[in-house]
Design a protein around this motif. Structure first.
Motif, PDB file in Angstrom:
ATOM      1  N   ASP A  19       8.229 -45.421  46.471  1.00 60.39           N
ATOM      2  CA  ASP A  19       8.891 -46.523  45.767  1.00 60.39           C
ATOM      3  C   ASP A  19       9.933 -47.141  46.698  1.00 60.39           C
ATOM      4  O   ASP A  19      11.078 -46.678  46.776  1.00 60.39           O
ATOM      5  CB  ASP A  19       9.546 -46.019  44.479  1.00 60.39           C
ATOM      6  CG  ASP A  19       9.941 -47.156  43.549  1.00 60.39           C
ATOM      7  OD1 ASP A  19      10.334 -48.221  44.062  1.00 60.39           O
ATOM      8  OD2 ASP A  19       9.843 -46.981  42.321  1.00 60.39           O
ATOM      9  N   VAL A  22      13.368 -48.480  45.145  1.00 55.75           N
ATOM     10  CA  VAL A  22      14.395 -47.480  44.850  1.00 55.75           C
ATOM     11  C   VAL A  22      15.110 -47.068  46.130  1.00 55.75           C
ATOM     12  O   VAL A  22      16.339 -46.943  46.165  1.00 55.75           O
ATOM     13  CB  VAL A  22      13.764 -46.266  44.139  1.00 55.75           C
ATOM     14  CG1 VAL A  22      14.749 -45.097  44.071  1.00 55.75           C
ATOM     15  CG2 VAL A  22      13.325 -46.657  42.732  1.00 55.75           C
ATOM     16  N   TYR A  82      16.806 -41.577  38.759  1.00 57.77           N
ATOM     17  CA  TYR A  82      15.386 -41.935  38.863  1.00 57.77           C
ATOM     18  C   TYR A  82      14.661 -40.986  39.815  1.00 57.77           C
ATOM     19  O   TYR A  82      13.600 -40.434  39.491  1.00 57.77           O
ATOM     20  CB  TYR A  82      15.279 -43.372  39.366  1.00 57.77           C
ATOM     21  CG  TYR A  82      13.866 -43.902  39.506  1.00 57.77           C
ATOM     22  CD1 TYR A  82      13.297 -44.670  38.509  1.00 57.77           C
ATOM     23  CD2 TYR A  82      13.115 -43.652  40.652  1.00 57.77           C
ATOM     24  CE1 TYR A  82      12.001 -45.173  38.633  1.00 57.77           C
ATOM     25  CE2 TYR A  82      11.831 -44.142  40.791  1.00 57.77           C
ATOM     26  CZ  TYR A  82      11.285 -44.906  39.779  1.00 57.77           C
ATOM     27  OH  TYR A  82      10.005 -45.383  39.922  1.00 57.77           O
ATOM     28  N   ALA A  83      15.242 -40.785  41.003  1.00 58.14           N
ATOM     29  CA  ALA A  83      14.603 -39.920  41.998  1.00 58.14           C
ATOM     30  C   ALA A  83      14.615 -38.464  41.560  1.00 58.14           C
ATOM     31  O   ALA A  83      13.650 -37.727  41.804  1.00 58.14           O
ATOM     32  CB  ALA A  83      15.320 -40.073  43.340  1.00 58.14           C
ATOM     33  N   ARG A  86      11.824 -37.673  39.031  1.00 52.87           N
ATOM     34  CA  ARG A  86      10.527 -37.635  39.715  1.00 52.87           C
ATOM     35  C   ARG A  86      10.381 -36.324  40.498  1.00 52.87           C
ATOM     36  O   ARG A  86       9.330 -35.672  40.453  1.00 52.87           O
ATOM     37  CB  ARG A  86      10.391 -38.834  40.649  1.00 52.87           C
ATOM     38  CG  ARG A  86      10.371 -40.193  39.941  1.00 52.87           C
ATOM     39  CD  ARG A  86       9.156 -40.309  39.043  1.00 52.87           C
ATOM     40  NE  ARG A  86       9.044 -41.597  38.407  1.00 52.87           N
ATOM     41  CZ  ARG A  86       8.364 -42.635  38.903  1.00 52.87           C
ATOM     42  NH1 ARG A  86       7.744 -42.520  40.068  1.00 52.87           N
ATOM     43  NH2 ARG A  86       8.307 -43.768  38.222  1.00 52.87           N
ATOM     44  N   THR A 158      20.156 -32.405  35.032  1.00 55.58           N
ATOM     45  CA  THR A 158      18.897 -33.158  34.959  1.00 55.58           C
ATOM     46  C   THR A 158      17.970 -32.680  33.841  1.00 55.58           C
ATOM     47  O   THR A 158      17.425 -33.516  33.095  1.00 55.58           O
ATOM     48  CB  THR A 158      18.171 -33.108  36.318  1.00 55.58           C
ATOM     49  OG1 THR A 158      18.988 -33.715  37.315  1.00 55.58           O
ATOM     50  CG2 THR A 158      16.833 -33.841  36.247  1.00 55.58           C
ATOM     51  N   GLY A 215      19.172 -43.759  34.877  1.00 53.66           N
ATOM     52  CA  GLY A 215      18.155 -43.583  35.912  1.00 53.66           C
ATOM     53  C   GLY A 215      17.067 -42.610  35.484  1.00 53.66           C
ATOM     54  O   GLY A 215      15.877 -42.822  35.774  1.00 53.66           O
ATOM     55  N   TRP A 218      14.862 -44.411  33.154  1.00 57.73           N
ATOM     56  CA  TRP A 218      14.025 -45.323  33.941  1.00 57.73           C
ATOM     57  C   TRP A 218      12.871 -44.568  34.602  1.00 57.73           C
ATOM     58  O   TRP A 218      11.719 -44.998  34.577  1.00 57.73           O
ATOM     59  CB  TRP A 218      14.900 -46.019  34.975  1.00 57.73           C
ATOM     60  CG  TRP A 218      14.240 -47.096  35.759  1.00 57.73           C
ATOM     61  CD1 TRP A 218      13.159 -47.846  35.408  1.00 57.73           C
ATOM     62  CD2 TRP A 218      14.634 -47.554  37.060  1.00 57.73           C
ATOM     63  NE1 TRP A 218      12.857 -48.755  36.393  1.00 57.73           N
ATOM     64  CE2 TRP A 218      13.735 -48.596  37.418  1.00 57.73           C
ATOM     65  CE3 TRP A 218      15.657 -47.209  37.941  1.00 57.73           C
ATOM     66  CZ2 TRP A 218      13.840 -49.274  38.639  1.00 57.73           C
ATOM     67  CZ3 TRP A 218      15.768 -47.883  39.150  1.00 57.73           C
ATOM     68  CH2 TRP A 218      14.872 -48.906  39.488  1.00 57.73           C
ATOM     69  N   GLY A 219      13.180 -43.422  35.188  1.00 62.27           N
ATOM     70  CA  GLY A 219      12.154 -42.632  35.851  1.00 62.27           C
ATOM     71  C   GLY A 219      11.084 -42.120  34.901  1.00 62.27           C
ATOM     72  O   GLY A 219       9.932 -41.894  35.294  1.00 62.27           O
ATOM     73  N   HIS A 285      13.582 -54.841  40.481  1.00 63.54           N
ATOM     74  CA  HIS A 285      12.828 -53.769  41.129  1.00 63.54           C
ATOM     75  C   HIS A 285      11.556 -54.274  41.802  1.00 63.54           C
ATOM     76  O   HIS A 285      11.287 -53.991  42.977  1.00 63.54           O
ATOM     77  CB  HIS A 285      12.496 -52.683  40.104  1.00 63.54           C
ATOM     78  CG  HIS A 285      11.634 -51.583  40.638  1.00 63.54           C
ATOM     79  ND1 HIS A 285      10.249 -51.583  40.514  1.00 63.54           N
ATOM     80  CD2 HIS A 285      11.948 -50.442  41.304  1.00 63.54           C
ATOM     81  CE1 HIS A 285       9.760 -50.505  41.071  1.00 63.54           C
ATOM     82  NE2 HIS A 285      10.757 -49.784  41.560  1.00 63.54           N
TER      83      HIS A 285
END
Length: 402
Positions: A19, A22, A82-83, A86, A158, A215, A218-219, A285
């Motif tokens: 991505d 990002v 976001y990261a 993932r 997280t 985030g 979003w992820g 994005h």
């Protein structure tokens, strides 16, 4: 190998699923940190030519909107969430192992910079650098490192953020902004004089977790473009109301001599800005991703991301590498003169390429702290113990009252 071939090679080696948008947002937020510190931080000289912290915002409050652009930690926490989600879903083993790996990657560069400074301080003092200058430098070096501790804590949360986002989507962040609003109401409201100063500490975790939670949502695909539009419009409106109706300080960074600050700990104004920035980031994005398909734009993003912690940990050292020698020469515009004239601003802009060049030079050697430490067994343990002791000594020196 020519520059063009190197650029093409780096671009070609990037996985198709990467991505890029990002990564681009992370690089932008990272570069805003040294830019903000270099542009909005200055020095005055005291007795024996010692350096003391100062800010042009003390004299030029009209430039406070510059801090709105350069305060991009909301974006950094957004892409961090976001990261992380993932990465969390791809973890090869347990959650504990995943978390330890991420915390260790954050901790190595911090130990590196603080240990090196602990060794440098007695050498610089013996070379004639005043103790007050060393204290100023130590405070500047340790100043951005608070971020690492906060980021480690929100990263540890997280799994809980994932559950909350799975149930509530983007609205999982609503209680966080509500908590900060409540604390601000108490500490700035009608009974503010009776409120203990430590109450503001309650804003640290929800204040920085807010954008991280967005985030994560979003992820997980739980933050839509419609939701992003709501964040942008709502955050912008709240930001304007807080400034105009509730008279929050206009600067997003601390200004010496000011009684109130927005960033340490974060006030509701910081979250309003983070909301607007997060909404804009999500909406842009696709456009950012398409732009970064161009190798010439993508390669700098790769370089910045590979040196993320080095940039964060060492950019103040780069500025000090120019300012400390200049303090022996007397009044050097933009370096050791008070930041209270337009001439200072122009001179500081002229010095910033030198700061950047010094950071690149330092990074050439300091980036090794981002890689795993090679020594194994007893040697590796001894190295980590020594670095820890040096880092602790540096922290005591930097945080001890003058």
């Amino acid at each position: 190998m020519s520059v063009r071939r190197l650029v093409s090679r780096i671009d070609a080696s990037t996985p198709a699923h990467r991505d890029r948008a990002v990564d681009g947002l992370r690089a932008l937020a990272l570069l805003a940190v040294p830019t903000g510190h270099w542009l909005l931080g200055g020095f005055t000289t005291g007795g024996e030519g010692a350096l003391h912290n100062a800010s042009p915002l003390s004299a030029f409050a009209v430039f406070s909107p510059v801090s709105w652009v350069l305060q991009m930690l909301g974006v950094f926490f957004l892409v961090g969430g976001y990261a992380s989600v993932r990465s969390y879903h791809r973890r090869p083993s347990t959650t504990g192992a995943w978390l330890r790996g991420r915390v260790v990657r954050l901790g190595r560069p911090v130990l590196g910079v603080t240990a090196v400074w602990a060794l440098m301080i007695p050498v610089l003092y013996a070379a004639g650098v005043p103790e007050d200058t060393l204290r100023t430098g130590a405070k500047l070096v340790i100043q951005p490192l608070w971020f690492v501790g906060v980021y480690a804590v929100v990263t540890a949360l997280t799994p809980y953020c994932v559950r909350a986002a799975g149930r509530l989507g983007m609205w999982a962040a609503a209680p966080l902004i509500g908590s900060v609003a409540l604390v601000d109401l108490v500490r700035y409201g009608p009974y503010a004089d009776a409120v203990p100063s430590w109450l503001s500490v309650l804003n640290i975790l929800p204040g920085w977790l807010f954008a991280y939670q967005l985030g994560v949502s979003w992820g997980l695909g739980r933050l839509s473009r419609r939701g992003a539009g709501l964040l942008l419009v709502g955050g912008t409106a709240l930001f304007a109301v807080l400034l105009l109706a509730f008279h929050y300080p206009a600067s997003m960074v601390g200004v010496p001599g000011e009684a109130r600050t927005n960033s340490h700990p974060p006030s509701l104004l910081v979250l309003a800005l983070a909301s607007a920035q997060s909404g804009a980031a999500v909406l842009l994005h696709g456009r950012i991703g398409r732009a970064l398909r161009r190798p010439a734009l993508w390669v700098p993003v790769v370089v910045v991301n590979l040196s993320a912690m080095t940039i964060l940990c060492w950019h103040q050292t780069a500025m000090l590498a120019a300012a400390v020698p200049a303090s022996f020469a007397g009044a050097v515009p933009g370096l050791t003169t008070a930041p209270d004239t337009v001439g200072w601003i122009l001179a500081r802009l002229a010095w910033m390429p030198l700061f950047a060049a010094l950071l690149v030079l330092i990074a050439r050697y300091a980036r090794r702290f981002e890689a795993p430490w090679e020594a194994a067994g007893g040697a590796g343990t001894a190295r980590r113990a020594a670095a820890g002791l040096l880092a602790a000594g540096f922290a005591v020196f930097a945080l001890r009252p003058a």
